[in-house]
Design a protein around this motif. Sequence first.
Motif, PDB file in Angstrom:
ATOM      1  N   GLU A  93      29.667  39.645  40.787  1.00 59.83           N
ATOM      2  CA  GLU A  93      29.634  40.870  39.986  1.00 59.83           C
ATOM      3  C   GLU A  93      30.238  42.023  40.775  1.00 59.83           C
ATOM      4  OE1 GLU A  93      25.636  41.624  38.762  1.00 59.83           O
ATOM      5  OE2 GLU A  93      25.543  39.850  37.481  1.00 59.83           O
ATOM      6  N   ASP A  94      29.860  42.132  42.050  1.00 62.10           N
ATOM      7  CA  ASP A  94      30.400  43.199  42.895  1.00 62.10           C
ATOM      8  C   ASP A  94      31.906  43.047  43.085  1.00 62.10           C
ATOM      9  OD1 ASP A  94      27.851  44.188  43.111  1.00 62.10           O
ATOM     10  OD2 ASP A  94      27.489  43.406  45.126  1.00 62.10           O
ATOM     11  N   LEU A  95      32.354  41.816  43.263  1.00 59.84           N
ATOM     12  CA  LEU A  95      33.794  41.583  43.379  1.00 59.84           C
ATOM     13  C   LEU A  95      34.524  41.984  42.109  1.00 59.84           C
ATOM     14  CD1 LEU A  95      34.011  38.164  45.249  1.00 59.84           C
ATOM     15  CD2 LEU A  95      34.722  40.400  46.094  1.00 59.84           C
ATOM     16  N   GLY A  96      33.905  41.724  40.963  1.00 68.59           N
ATOM     17  CA  GLY A  96      34.495  42.133  39.693  1.00 68.59           C
ATOM     18  C   GLY A  96      34.611  43.647  39.598  1.00 68.59           C
ATOM     19  N   GLU A  97      33.580  44.356  40.065  1.00 67.92           N
ATOM     20  CA  GLU A  97      33.617  45.818  40.044  1.00 67.92           C
ATOM     21  C   GLU A  97      34.698  46.355  40.983  1.00 67.92           C
ATOM     22  OE1 GLU A  97      29.714  47.298  40.876  1.00 67.92           O
ATOM     23  OE2 GLU A  97      28.817  46.221  39.192  1.00 67.92           O
ATOM     24  N   VAL A  98      34.832  45.743  42.151  1.00 67.88           N
ATOM     25  CA  VAL A  98      35.864  46.166  43.097  1.00 67.88           C
ATOM     26  C   VAL A  98      37.244  45.929  42.491  1.00 67.88           C
ATOM     27  CG1 VAL A  98      36.923  45.626  45.335  1.00 67.88           C
ATOM     28  CG2 VAL A  98      34.445  45.856  45.154  1.00 67.88           C
ATOM     29  N   TRP A  99      37.431  44.765  41.893  1.00 67.21           N
ATOM     30  CA  TRP A  99      38.719  44.446  41.269  1.00 67.21           C
ATOM     31  C   TRP A  99      39.034  45.435  40.154  1.00 67.21           C
ATOM     32  CZ3 TRP A  99      43.024  42.353  42.361  1.00 67.21           C
ATOM     33  CH2 TRP A  99      43.923  41.959  41.373  1.00 67.21           C
ATOM     34  N   ALA A 100      38.036  45.797  39.344  1.00 66.68           N
ATOM     35  CA  ALA A 100      38.249  46.766  38.267  1.00 66.68           C
ATOM     36  C   ALA A 100      38.629  48.129  38.842  1.00 66.68           C
ATOM     37  CB  ALA A 100      36.989  46.878  37.416  1.00 66.68           C
ATOM     38  N   ALA A 101      37.999  48.526  39.947  1.00 64.42           N
ATOM     39  CA  ALA A 101      38.328  49.810  40.570  1.00 64.42           C
ATOM     40  C   ALA A 101      39.750  49.799  41.125  1.00 64.42           C
ATOM     41  CB  ALA A 101      37.331  50.118  41.686  1.00 64.42           C
ATOM     42  N   ILE A 102      40.168  48.679  41.703  1.00 64.97           N
ATOM     43  CA  ILE A 102      41.538  48.567  42.217  1.00 64.97           C
ATOM     44  C   ILE A 102      42.538  48.682  41.078  1.00 64.97           C
ATOM     45  CG2 ILE A 102      43.187  46.959  43.265  1.00 64.97           C
ATOM     46  CD1 ILE A 102      40.851  45.955  45.018  1.00 64.97           C
ATOM     47  N   LEU A 103      42.285  47.949  39.992  1.00 62.25           N
ATOM     48  CA  LEU A 103      43.196  48.002  38.844  1.00 62.25           C
ATOM     49  C   LEU A 103      43.249  49.406  38.248  1.00 62.25           C
ATOM     50  CD1 LEU A 103      42.469  44.620  37.041  1.00 62.25           C
ATOM     51  CD2 LEU A 103      44.445  45.226  38.433  1.00 62.25           C
ATOM     52  N   LYS A 104      42.100  50.082  38.184  1.00 62.99           N
ATOM     53  CA  LYS A 104      42.067  51.445  37.652  1.00 62.99           C
ATOM     54  C   LYS A 104      42.895  52.374  38.542  1.00 62.99           C
ATOM     55  CE  LYS A 104      38.855  55.083  36.256  1.00 62.99           C
ATOM     56  NZ  LYS A 104      37.438  55.487  36.187  1.00 62.99           N
TER      57      LYS A 104
END
Length: 101
Positions: free
Chosen positions: A62-73
């Motif tokens: 879940e945390d990795l998903g949040e980090v990935w979303a922040a990078i994409l944003k």
Amino acid sequence: MVEELKKLLKSEKTEKILTKWIEATMNKLKTIDTEILTSDAYLVFLRARSLVLGVDVEKVFEDLGEVWAAILKGIWKTYTGQWPAMVEFISNSTSTLLFLK
């Protein structure tokens, strides 16, 4: 050089020295307490296992998903011009790197 090496290998002294060295090494190996080594290695394994078992894998993903979303944003904001500070940082970094070459 090659002839000297051949003489050294054929020498009786070399054979005696190697024999003594091998015997000393074998005697030293016999004095090693393998049960202590085995128990220490097993203890390390158990500690590593308990550390891994204590990890919530679902939360990690879940945390990795949040980090990935922040990078994409961040990438999206940079490309669309909504993050001018990052555009400036990238421009400065690129020009600095090109200047260093």
